[in-house]
Motif scaffolding. Structure first.
Motif, PDB file in Angstrom:
ATOM      1  N   TYR A  14      -5.008   8.275  -3.682  1.00  7.14           N
ATOM      2  CA  TYR A  14      -5.503   8.336  -2.106  1.00  7.14           C
ATOM      3  C   TYR A  14      -6.389   9.389  -1.830  1.00  7.14           C
ATOM      4  O   TYR A  14      -7.225   9.473  -0.900  1.00  7.14           O
ATOM      5  N   LEU A  17     -10.018   8.093  -2.914  1.00  7.67           N
ATOM      6  CA  LEU A  17     -10.396   6.565  -2.151  1.00  7.67           C
ATOM      7  C   LEU A  17     -11.518   6.371  -1.496  1.00  7.67           C
ATOM      8  O   LEU A  17     -12.372   5.403  -1.473  1.00  7.67           O
ATOM      9  N   ALA A  24     -10.936   6.691  -7.572  1.00  5.94           N
ATOM     10  CA  ALA A  24      -9.827   6.051  -7.510  1.00  5.94           C
ATOM     11  C   ALA A  24      -9.736   4.671  -8.048  1.00  5.94           C
ATOM     12  O   ALA A  24      -8.450   4.104  -8.563  1.00  5.94           O
ATOM     13  N   ILE A  63      -7.936   9.746   4.345  1.00  5.59           N
ATOM     14  CA  ILE A  63      -6.382   9.709   4.239  1.00  5.59           C
ATOM     15  C   ILE A  63      -5.800  10.977   3.857  1.00  5.59           C
ATOM     16  O   ILE A  63      -6.127  11.751   2.890  1.00  5.59           O
ATOM     17  N   ILE A  65      -1.826  12.584   2.945  1.00  5.70           N
ATOM     18  CA  ILE A  65      -0.631  12.309   2.602  1.00  5.70           C
ATOM     19  C   ILE A  65       0.221  13.073   3.152  1.00  5.70           C
ATOM     20  O   ILE A  65       0.434  14.480   3.112  1.00  5.70           O
ATOM     21  N   THR A  77       4.519   6.286  -0.046  1.00  6.03           N
ATOM     22  CA  THR A  77       3.604   7.523   0.450  1.00  6.03           C
ATOM     23  C   THR A  77       3.482   6.857   2.050  1.00  6.03           C
ATOM     24  O   THR A  77       3.239   6.017   2.277  1.00  6.03           O
ATOM     25  N   VAL A  79       1.201   8.104   5.038  1.00  8.60           N
ATOM     26  CA  VAL A  79      -0.181   8.646   5.280  1.00  8.60           C
ATOM     27  C   VAL A  79      -0.781   8.473   6.701  1.00  8.60           C
ATOM     28  O   VAL A  79       0.116   7.721   7.543  1.00  8.60           O
ATOM     29  N   ASN A 105       2.814   3.093   2.125  1.00  4.99           N
ATOM     30  CA  ASN A 105       2.266   2.412   1.193  1.00  4.99           C
ATOM     31  C   ASN A 105       3.509   2.227   0.036  1.00  4.99           C
ATOM     32  O   ASN A 105       4.012   3.637  -0.102  1.00  4.99           O
ATOM     33  N   ASP A 107       3.391   1.670  -4.086  1.00  8.72           N
ATOM     34  CA  ASP A 107       2.511   1.507  -5.255  1.00  8.72           C
ATOM     35  C   ASP A 107       3.335   1.328  -6.637  1.00  8.72           C
ATOM     36  O   ASP A 107       4.322   2.236  -6.701  1.00  8.72           O
ATOM     37  N   HIS A 117       0.199  -3.086  -4.913  1.00  9.92           N
ATOM     38  CA  HIS A 117       0.101  -2.114  -3.686  1.00  9.92           C
ATOM     39  C   HIS A 117       0.771  -3.054  -2.573  1.00  9.92           C
ATOM     40  O   HIS A 117       0.293  -4.483  -2.381  1.00  9.92           O
TER      41      HIS A 117
END
Length: 146
Positions: A14, A17, A24, A63, A65, A77, A79, A105, A107, A117
């Protein structure tokens, strides 16, 4: 993979990304699937296409976190994403407004790579920040209780 290592992988993913896409991409496996758009296919090109679309609309998107929890092969996560709406998104012409969108999210990690995801974002809040009434003209009267 130990949970701390899984968290570190997702953090790297993240963090890079929307800054260094190739870094990423290295975090995901060849069978990667985004369950928010399963029709998109599998693999690294799915991620590249998603990021390209976001960059066209929100070129400065980043993004942050807020929280991260790992258990087993999954990392959750929370975000907040921020970006300036300078491109067409969902048929909405650019507004120039900075939007803040919250999301969660999940993952799944196998062999040191993200392979699945799932994500949910506050799209309605995002639309409202763009000055769009997401409910205008969309009342479905057939869903009313008798």
């Amino acid at each position: 993979m130990p949970e701390n290592a899984a968290k570190a992988l997702v953090l790297l993913f993240y963090s890079e990304l929307f800054r260094k896409l190739e870094a990423a991409v290295e975090c995901i496996g060849s069978t990667y699937v985004d369950h928010n758009d399963e029709k998109a296919g599998r693999g690294q090109e799915v991620l590249r296409a998603h990021v390209a679309a976001m960059r066209q609309t929100f070129p400065d998107f980043r993004i942050k976190i807020e929280d991260m929890i790992a258990e087993g092969d999954r990392v959750v996560t929370r975000v907040v994403g921020n970006g300036t709406h300078t491109g067409v998104w969902m048929q909405i012409e650019p507004t120039g407004r900075i939007v803040h969108v919250k999301g969660i999210n999940i993952d799944r990690i196998v062999d040191g790579r993200i392979i699945e995801h799932w994500g949910e974002a506050d799209t309605i809040g995002m639309l409202m920040q763009m000055g769009v009434d997401p409910f205008a003209g969309r009342l479905n009267t057939s869903m009313r209780s008798p």
